[in-house]
Design a protein around this motif. Structure first.
Motif, PDB file in Angstrom:
ATOM      1  N   GLN A  37       0.833  -1.330  -0.001  1.00 11.73           N
ATOM      2  CA  GLN A  37      -0.081  -0.218  -0.029  1.00 11.73           C
ATOM      3  C   GLN A  37       0.980   0.908  -0.190  1.00 11.73           C
ATOM      4  O   GLN A  37       2.293   1.191   0.240  1.00 11.73           O
ATOM      5  CB  GLN A  37      -1.310   0.049   1.590  1.00 11.73           C
ATOM      6  CG  GLN A  37      -2.108  -0.612   1.062  1.00 11.73           C
ATOM      7  CD  GLN A  37      -3.158  -1.172   2.441  1.00 11.73           C
ATOM      8  OE1 GLN A  37      -2.860  -0.821   3.368  1.00 11.73           O
ATOM      9  NE2 GLN A  37      -4.251  -0.832   2.736  1.00 11.73           N
ATOM     10  N   LEU A  38       0.515   2.399  -0.768  1.00 11.61           N
ATOM     11  CA  LEU A  38       1.044   3.355  -0.767  1.00 11.61           C
ATOM     12  C   LEU A  38       0.727   4.516  -0.080  1.00 11.61           C
ATOM     13  O   LEU A  38      -0.512   4.867   0.924  1.00 11.61           O
ATOM     14  CB  LEU A  38       0.711   4.614  -1.707  1.00 11.61           C
ATOM     15  CG  LEU A  38       0.794   3.548  -3.276  1.00 11.61           C
ATOM     16  CD1 LEU A  38       0.583   4.487  -4.565  1.00 11.61           C
ATOM     17  CD2 LEU A  38       2.608   3.799  -2.953  1.00 11.61           C
TER      18      LEU A  38
ATOM     19  N   SER B 279      -0.301   7.837   2.436  1.00  7.23           N
ATOM     20  CA  SER B 279      -0.698   9.271   2.257  1.00  7.23           C
ATOM     21  C   SER B 279       0.211   9.976   1.752  1.00  7.23           C
ATOM     22  O   SER B 279       0.324  10.877   0.502  1.00  7.23           O
ATOM     23  CB  SER B 279      -1.751   9.951   3.024  1.00  7.23           C
ATOM     24  OG  SER B 279      -0.466  10.348   4.004  1.00  7.23           O
TER      25      SER B 279
ATOM     26  N   GLU C  40       3.479   8.896   0.036  1.00  8.16           N
ATOM     27  CA  GLU C  40       4.171   8.837  -1.459  1.00  8.16           C
ATOM     28  C   GLU C  40       2.617   9.047  -2.655  1.00  8.16           C
ATOM     29  O   GLU C  40       3.086   9.154  -3.030  1.00  8.16           O
ATOM     30  CB  GLU C  40       4.099   7.597  -1.423  1.00  8.16           C
ATOM     31  CG  GLU C  40       5.031   6.835  -0.384  1.00  8.16           C
ATOM     32  CD  GLU C  40       5.472   5.675  -0.247  1.00  8.16           C
ATOM     33  OE1 GLU C  40       6.410   4.897   0.215  1.00  8.16           O
ATOM     34  OE2 GLU C  40       4.285   4.733  -0.100  1.00  8.16           O
ATOM     35  N   LYS C  41       1.365   8.972  -1.907  1.00  9.70           N
ATOM     36  CA  LYS C  41       0.507   9.255  -3.174  1.00  9.70           C
ATOM     37  C   LYS C  41       0.401  10.714  -3.656  1.00  9.70           C
ATOM     38  O   LYS C  41       0.174  10.864  -4.583  1.00  9.70           O
ATOM     39  CB  LYS C  41      -1.213   8.693  -2.355  1.00  9.70           C
ATOM     40  CG  LYS C  41      -0.989   7.566  -2.694  1.00  9.70           C
ATOM     41  CD  LYS C  41      -2.740   6.842  -1.931  1.00  9.70           C
ATOM     42  CE  LYS C  41      -4.140   7.640  -2.819  1.00  9.70           C
ATOM     43  NZ  LYS C  41      -4.886   6.798  -2.454  1.00  9.70           N
ATOM     44  N   SER C  42       0.393  11.302  -2.449  1.00 10.59           N
ATOM     45  CA  SER C  42       0.937  13.362  -2.302  1.00 10.59           C
ATOM     46  C   SER C  42       1.892  13.720  -3.443  1.00 10.59           C
ATOM     47  O   SER C  42       1.233  14.094  -4.626  1.00 10.59           O
ATOM     48  CB  SER C  42       0.552  13.814  -1.515  1.00 10.59           C
ATOM     49  OG  SER C  42       0.509  15.119  -1.186  1.00 10.59           O
TER      50      SER C  42
ATOM     51  N   LEU D 177       0.966  12.378  -7.256  1.00 11.63           N
ATOM     52  CA  LEU D 177      -0.391  12.880  -8.025  1.00 11.63           C
ATOM     53  C   LEU D 177       0.831  14.465  -8.601  1.00 11.63           C
ATOM     54  O   LEU D 177       0.165  14.706  -8.789  1.00 11.63           O
ATOM     55  CB  LEU D 177      -1.376  12.965  -6.861  1.00 11.63           C
ATOM     56  CG  LEU D 177      -2.215  12.097  -6.274  1.00 11.63           C
ATOM     57  CD1 LEU D 177      -3.029  12.065  -5.717  1.00 11.63           C
ATOM     58  CD2 LEU D 177      -3.081  11.713  -8.042  1.00 11.63           C
TER      59      LEU D 177
ATOM     60  N   LEU E 106      -4.637   5.364  -8.181  1.00 10.77           N
ATOM     61  CA  LEU E 106      -2.750   5.238  -7.330  1.00 10.77           C
ATOM     62  C   LEU E 106      -3.021   3.922  -7.339  1.00 10.77           C
ATOM     63  O   LEU E 106      -1.972   3.317  -7.592  1.00 10.77           O
ATOM     64  CB  LEU E 106      -2.282   6.318  -7.183  1.00 10.77           C
ATOM     65  CG  LEU E 106      -1.831   7.576  -8.499  1.00 10.77           C
ATOM     66  CD1 LEU E 106      -1.678   8.294  -7.425  1.00 10.77           C
ATOM     67  CD2 LEU E 106      -0.868   6.524  -8.577  1.00 10.77           C
ATOM     68  N   ASP E 107      -4.008   3.854  -6.048  1.00  5.97           N
ATOM     69  CA  ASP E 107      -4.536   2.784  -5.660  1.00  5.97           C
ATOM     70  C   ASP E 107      -4.127   0.951  -6.460  1.00  5.97           C
ATOM     71  O   ASP E 107      -3.335   0.044  -6.049  1.00  5.97           O
ATOM     72  CB  ASP E 107      -5.146   2.811  -4.375  1.00  5.97           C
ATOM     73  CG  ASP E 107      -5.176   3.122  -3.246  1.00  5.97           C
ATOM     74  OD1 ASP E 107      -3.671   3.266  -2.465  1.00  5.97           O
ATOM     75  OD2 ASP E 107      -6.171   4.348  -3.399  1.00  5.97           O
TER      76      ASP E 107
ATOM     77  N   TRP F 188      -1.051   1.206  -7.864  1.00  2.00           N
ATOM     78  CA  TRP F 188       0.469   0.766  -7.245  1.00  2.00           C
ATOM     79  C   TRP F 188      -0.107  -1.135  -7.248  1.00  2.00           C
ATOM     80  O   TRP F 188       1.426  -1.687  -7.276  1.00  2.00           O
ATOM     81  CB  TRP F 188      -0.139   1.319  -6.175  1.00  2.00           C
ATOM     82  CG  TRP F 188       1.626   0.203  -5.445  1.00  2.00           C
ATOM     83  CD1 TRP F 188       1.197   0.005  -4.067  1.00  2.00           C
ATOM     84  CD2 TRP F 188       2.912   1.001  -5.740  1.00  2.00           C
ATOM     85  NE1 TRP F 188       2.831  -0.466  -3.264  1.00  2.00           N
ATOM     86  CE2 TRP F 188       3.097   0.186  -4.051  1.00  2.00           C
ATOM     87  CE3 TRP F 188       4.118   1.195  -6.655  1.00  2.00           C
ATOM     88  CZ2 TRP F 188       5.121  -0.361  -4.055  1.00  2.00           C
ATOM     89  CZ3 TRP F 188       5.178   0.768  -6.692  1.00  2.00           C
ATOM     90  CH2 TRP F 188       5.749   0.279  -5.402  1.00  2.00           C
TER      91      TRP F 188
END
Length: 634
Positions: free
Chosen positions: A24-25, A27, A29-31, A34, A232-233, A236
């Motif tokens: 899982q990414l 928050s 990493e996702k930010s 993005l 993204l989830d 990934w």
């Protein structure tokens, strides 16, 4: 704001490292991902739109679509050296990805991206190794990269090798061979495939029913994972799954073409360069100031001020005229008779090669198909296996090199096929070297006791005349046209040379101008250029003649003796100098004991990008022809 400054700050790129053992990414990493995705997509929209503004076309949708995958790949490269740090891509039109990477690495100044596809910018329409700083491979033609990537994997067995693909590129047959080798050798190749159901001519789900890239790869034995390319989830999770699998695997990412771009989302038009108006709306909606918009609105196409003599100012697209000419032949048949007698097979290029006209006017003979040149040609040939039936096949001239074995097969089976290869030569070929259609004499690969026919008309009127004469001839017939439009050739009295009263005869050369001091022999798009050059030296008192050799591979005995007994002969062509007409014509002269001074001019350099600049880059412009005439006449 000028072209000396790239207005989107690529220094805002956030380097992160992603560990594929973590499912899982976070928050954070996702930010970061993005932010990088938005940065990259905005940059791609801006600099590919300069291609539309400049009139050199280009491709936005492909590189724009795969930005999320690109952002994750860069993060994987940061995490571990076990990932080979090259983003191979079997879709060369996604070249904007490679240019963006070159700018991020510092190999290319960011502001140089604003010269995308411009002549002599070293930013051509497909990536070329050794030309553009920072570019790490040449993609070649669509769907040709994976077999080479297999070799990279064999040379780097401790590494994971990535290759971007698409539902379009995966239609090519050599990917099937690559899949079998990858599975048999358990190569650690990971395909990252953009499955947006869009190619040039439309949607594969409509024109190629039954085709499913995931099922195809599973059938070959690859591990296949499917994901939502815009989540993204999901994306990934797909990466994690294929990276924790030993051996070849494919991540199939579903998305609409150009997600988030109003006016292009889900459309096949997204395949091309984003129109300036659409790009302006996109960038404005993202909050960019007027100064960014001004960059696009201030770019204008480069003018071509040269005024040719001996031809009309009006231009026509011979590649489109092919479809019109075929339609006129079919107009003479009933719908039932046409459907029984003729089959026209497209390879996802109907709008580019003139087949769209046939599709619209005679749908009863038209068969839409995918990016499968070898199979489509053979299907057209198989239809023409019956002596009273005729297959028609068309694609770009560069792709003729891909079907040579199939041509031999058709010849051995005495099939009736009319092949139209558009985008011949180099004129207006911003896609550059890998799309040059310059080895067309490869089609004439039969033995001397079997005749094939190669035709390259000088203008639209001659295209009409050739098609009317040869359409129902038996055997293999090849006809060529250019991407660029061409004028009509004029007689000295101002009438069209191939106009009313002209009848085409296969193998018969056209003497455009008689000459006592020597002859220029040309064909196709070089006829109007050579005509201009010859007329200008005649104005200086040098009585040079011009021959249009529209049947490329047959000797017209009367004409060759006419030119061969003159003081000199120059062959001028937009084919490869090594393999074209000029490489043969000198031998034909010597076989007949004809010994004029001889020279031949053809394509000798890799491309410079751009449009009209390609011809002078090869020294095939009228002034270069004039120089050659003067050198031989002295």
């Amino acid at each position: 704001m000028s072209l000396e400054e790239f207005p989107i700050d690529l220094k805002k790129y956030k380097k992160i490292a992603l560990d594929p053992t973590k499912t899982q990414l976070t928050s954070e990493e996702k930010s970061a991902l993005l932010a990088n995705i938005n940065l990259f997509r905005d940059a791609i929209v801006l600099f590919t739109a300069t291609g539309a503004a400049r009139g050199v076309s280009g491709h936005t949708g492909g590189p724009y679509d795969t930005v999320p995958e690109l952002a994750i790949l860069l993060a994987l490269f940061e995490h571990s050296e076990k990932f080979h740090p090259v983003v191979f891509d079997e879709a060369g039109h996604r070249v904007a990805t490679q240019y963006l990477l070159s700018a991020l690495s510092g190999d290319l100044p960011a502001e140089h991206l604003l010269h995308y596809r411009q002549a002599n910018s070293k930013l051509p329409g497909h990536p070329e190794l050794g030309l553009t700083p920072g570019v790490k491979f040449s993609s070649g033609r669509l769907g040709h990269m994976w077999p080479l990537v297999n070799g990279v994997a064999l040379a780097n067995k401790s590494k994971v090798i990535f290759c971007l693909g698409s539902d379009g590129s995966q239609q090519e047959g050599n990917d099937a061979e690559a899949a079998r080798l990858a599975v048999a050798q358990s190569l650690n190749v990971k395909l990252i495939i953009d499955d947006n159901d869009v190619t040039i001519a439309g949607h594969p789900s409509e024109y190629l029913k039954g085709y499913d890239v995931g099922k195809t790869l599973e059938g070959h034995g690859l591990k296949v994972v499917r994901a939502d390319g815009e989540d993204l989830d999901s994306l990934w999770s797909g990466f994690v799954e294929i990276l924790n699998y030993e051996g070849p695997a494919a991540l199939i990412n579903k998305r609409l073409m150009c997600p988030g771009i109003k006016g292009l989302e889900g459309s096949s038009h997204g395949h091309d360069a984003i129109p300036v108006k659409v790009a302006v709306e996109y960038l404005t909606s993202k909050g960019y100031p007027q100064s960014v918009v001004d960059i696009l609105t201030n770019i204008k196409p480069d003018p071509n001020p040269y005024l040719y003599i001996g031809s009309t100012k009006e231009l026509a697209a011979n590649r489109v005229e092919f479809g019109e000419a075929v339609s006129r032949v079919l107009d003479g048949l009933s719908k039932e008779e046409a459907a029984k007698k003729v089959l026209v097979i497209d390879s996802d290029l109907e709008g580019s090669t003139g087949l769209k006209v046939i599709h619209q006017k005679h749908p009863e003979v038209f068969l839409p198909s995918g990016i499968m040149e070898r199979g489509n040609f053979s299907a057209a040939a198989g239809f023409g296996f019956d002596k009273d039936k005729f297959g028609v096949f068309s694609t770009f001239s560069a792709f003729l090199e891909m079907i040579i074995s199939e041509v031999t097969m058709a010849r051995l089976n005495y099939c009736n096929v009319l092949c139209h290869f558009s985008h011949s030569g180099v004129d207006e070929m911003a896609d550059n070297t890998c799309h040059f259609g310059i080895n067309s004499f490869f089609a004439d690969n039969g033995l001397s006791d079997v005749q094939s026919w190669l035709y390259f008309p000088a203008d639209a009127a001659q295209m009409d005349a050739i098609i009317a004469r040869i359409f129902f001839e038996k055997g293999l017939r090849f006809i060529f046209s250019t991407r660029a439009k061409v004028p009509w050739i004029l007689k000295p009295d101002g009438s069209k040379f191939f106009g009313d009263g002209y009848k085409f005869e296969p193998g018969k050369d056209d003497v455009i101008l008689e000459g006592s001091k020597g002859y220029v022999v040309a064909f196709g798009d070089m006829v109007y250029r050579a005509h201009d050059a010859v007329l200008r030296v005649r104005q200086e008192g040098l009585d040079v003649g011009l021959v249009n050799k529209s049947t490329l591979n047959l000797v017209d005995e009367q004409t060759i003796r006419k030119v061969g007994t003159s003081p000199f002969v120059i062959v001028v062509e937009s084919f490869n100098q090594k393999t074209g007409l000029g490489s043969k014509f000198g031998t034909w002269l010597l076989e007949r004991q004809l010994t004029p001074k001889y020279a031949y001019m053809g394509v000798i350099h890799e491309g410079c990008g751009g449009l009209t600049e390609q011809i002078p880059h090869q020294h095939l412009d009228p002034q270069s022809i004039i120089q050659k005439i003067r050198s031989l006449s002295n």
